[in-house]
Design an enzyme around this catalytic site. Structure first.
Site, mmCIF file in Angstrom:
data_model
loop_
_atom_site.group_PDB
_atom_site.id
_atom_site.type_symbol
_atom_site.label_atom_id
_atom_site.label_comp_id
_atom_site.label_asym_id
_atom_site.label_seq_id
_atom_site.Cartn_x
_atom_site.Cartn_y
_atom_site.Cartn_z
ATOM 1 N N GLU A 281 38.591 33.572 45.873
ATOM 2 C CA GLU A 281 38.288 35.010 45.892
ATOM 3 C C GLU A 281 38.906 35.683 47.122
ATOM 4 O O GLU A 281 39.435 36.798 47.032
ATOM 5 C CB GLU A 281 36.770 35.219 45.889
ATOM 6 C CG GLU A 281 36.058 34.598 44.696
ATOM 7 C CD GLU A 281 35.551 33.188 44.965
ATOM 8 O OE1 GLU A 281 34.456 32.870 44.484
ATOM 9 O OE2 GLU A 281 36.243 32.414 45.665
ATOM 10 N N CYS A 309 31.800 34.811 50.191
ATOM 11 C CA CYS A 309 32.743 35.603 49.403
ATOM 12 C C CYS A 309 32.085 36.836 48.810
ATOM 13 O O CYS A 309 32.728 37.881 48.629
ATOM 14 C CB CYS A 309 33.353 34.758 48.283
ATOM 15 S SG CYS A 309 34.563 33.550 48.861
#
Length: 364
Positions: A281, A309
């Protein structure tokens, strides 16, 4: 929709086809010369079971003629069990409305069905209890219930692995591979109903399936020793960026010893502060940048984002996160997204690959 069914001997392809005819309005398409009695998974004689539904059949002199017809009427429902070789399969598979299903069962199960089938066939023909050798049009010997398991195994091997006519090359290409161990017709039909074989996502993937496939493909580039993860950022159904996890540019790949934490084999959550790998990500967001993401962007990830994240996803303005597999921090991540107004949902595709019909409770 056009479904092709290939199978090992007595696995039940004709019964599956008849299910589609009886329960979903399919028409059974044949190639000329292939209307001989076929194997049925429950000991019944397929030819006899067809009598009430002859209007749901069509016969063609060639595969080209069959395909031309189906192409003109592709919005209707068609099924065939006549797939003589890979060349014909390749021709059918070019059409976007074609789905290949394979059917198999354990050798001993198929042998018992073979015994039952030929016993019923002989009764129907008022034949003697034993006959001498010979082969029918479908390649199966015109024997009776005296056929030994060894003889049936040789017959099955020839049907599956013959270099010219073997079924294995066709079965290996099937999108849906059914393992038919059911001994009861009603049970078989009930479990087939749970499969949703007509789901259009099997023919043309939905946007979710398409972007999740891209995320899974990106994951194959991962060099992290702990876990492969792939990610795709999308806006207006257009790919903005992709990412996979691994060590930063200029450092040795994790798979080559670049990250000591991952290579030490510590458990999940241990020593995260010393990990040098950038998550999928993070890589996707770094590639996209804040200006390219903007409101309305969707992040697809084959694994639910971790807590670290998740706060970065919120910060750059992602509106929705779609994931496939769970992770140990799902609850914490969901809480962050809920407070920030980011929608989180799991993508569950229709069941494909090998499916055990006797254990359909696994796919509820």
């Amino acid at each position: 929709m056009f479904i092709g069914i290939c199978a090992s001997i007595c696995a039940g392809k004709s019964t599956i086809a008849q299910y589609l005819v009886n329960h979903h309005g399919f028409t059974h398409l044949h190639l000329d010369g292939s209307l001989a009695v076929e194997e049925s998974s429950n000991g019944d004689i397929y030819e006899a079971s067809l009598q009430p539904t002859r209007q749901r059949e069509k016969t063609f002199t060639s595969a080209d003629q069959l395909l031309d017809f189906v192409t003109r009427y592709w919005r209707d429902r068609w099924v065939t069990t006549d797939l003589p070789d890979e060349a014909v399969l390749e021709m059918y598979a070019r059409r976007p409305f074609f789905l290949l299903i394979s059917v198999d069962a354990p050798l001993t199960v198929r042998w018992r069905r073979f015994q039952e089938r030929h016993g019923l066939l002989l009764q129907d023909q008022q034949a003697h209890t034993t006959t001498k050798g010979g082969e029918g049009q479908d390649g199966t010997p015109t024997t009776t219930t005296t056929t030994t398991l060894e003889k049936f195994a040789l017959l099955s091997d020839a049907s599956l692995y013959d270099p010219t006519t073997g079924r294995v090359p066709l079965m290996s290409r099937a999108t849906v591979r059914l393992l038919n161990t059911s001994s009861d017709l009603a049970h078989l039909y009930a479990t087939l109903g749970k499969l949703d074989l007509l789901n259009p996502d099997r023919l043309r993937p939905s946007w979710d399936a398409y972007f999740m496939s891209l995320a899974s493909l990106a994951a194959q580039r991962s060099n992290c020793m702990k876990r492969r993860v792939g990610c795709v950022v999308v806006r207006d159904k257009r790919v903005v960026s992709t990412g996979y996890n691994g060590t930063p540019r200029g450092l040795r790949n994790c798979g080559e010893g670049g990250c000591g934490r991952c290579n030490a084999g510590h458990g999940s959550g241990h020593g995260l502060a010393t990990c040098l790998c950038i998550h999928a990500e993070e890589n996707a967001l770094l590639e996209a940048g804040r200006e390219r993401v903007r409101e309305g962007a969707v992040l697809y990830c084959d694994t639910c984002p971790c807590l670290t994240c998740s706060i970065k996803i919120v910060q750059v303005g992602i509106s929705e996160v779609v994931y496939s597999q769970g992770y140990s921090m799902d609850g914490d991540t969901a809480a962050v997204f809920r407070e920030a107004g980011v929608r989180l949902r799991q993508f569950v595709p229709p069941a494909n690959g090998l499916i055990q019909l006797e254990r359909m409770d696994l796919y509820k």
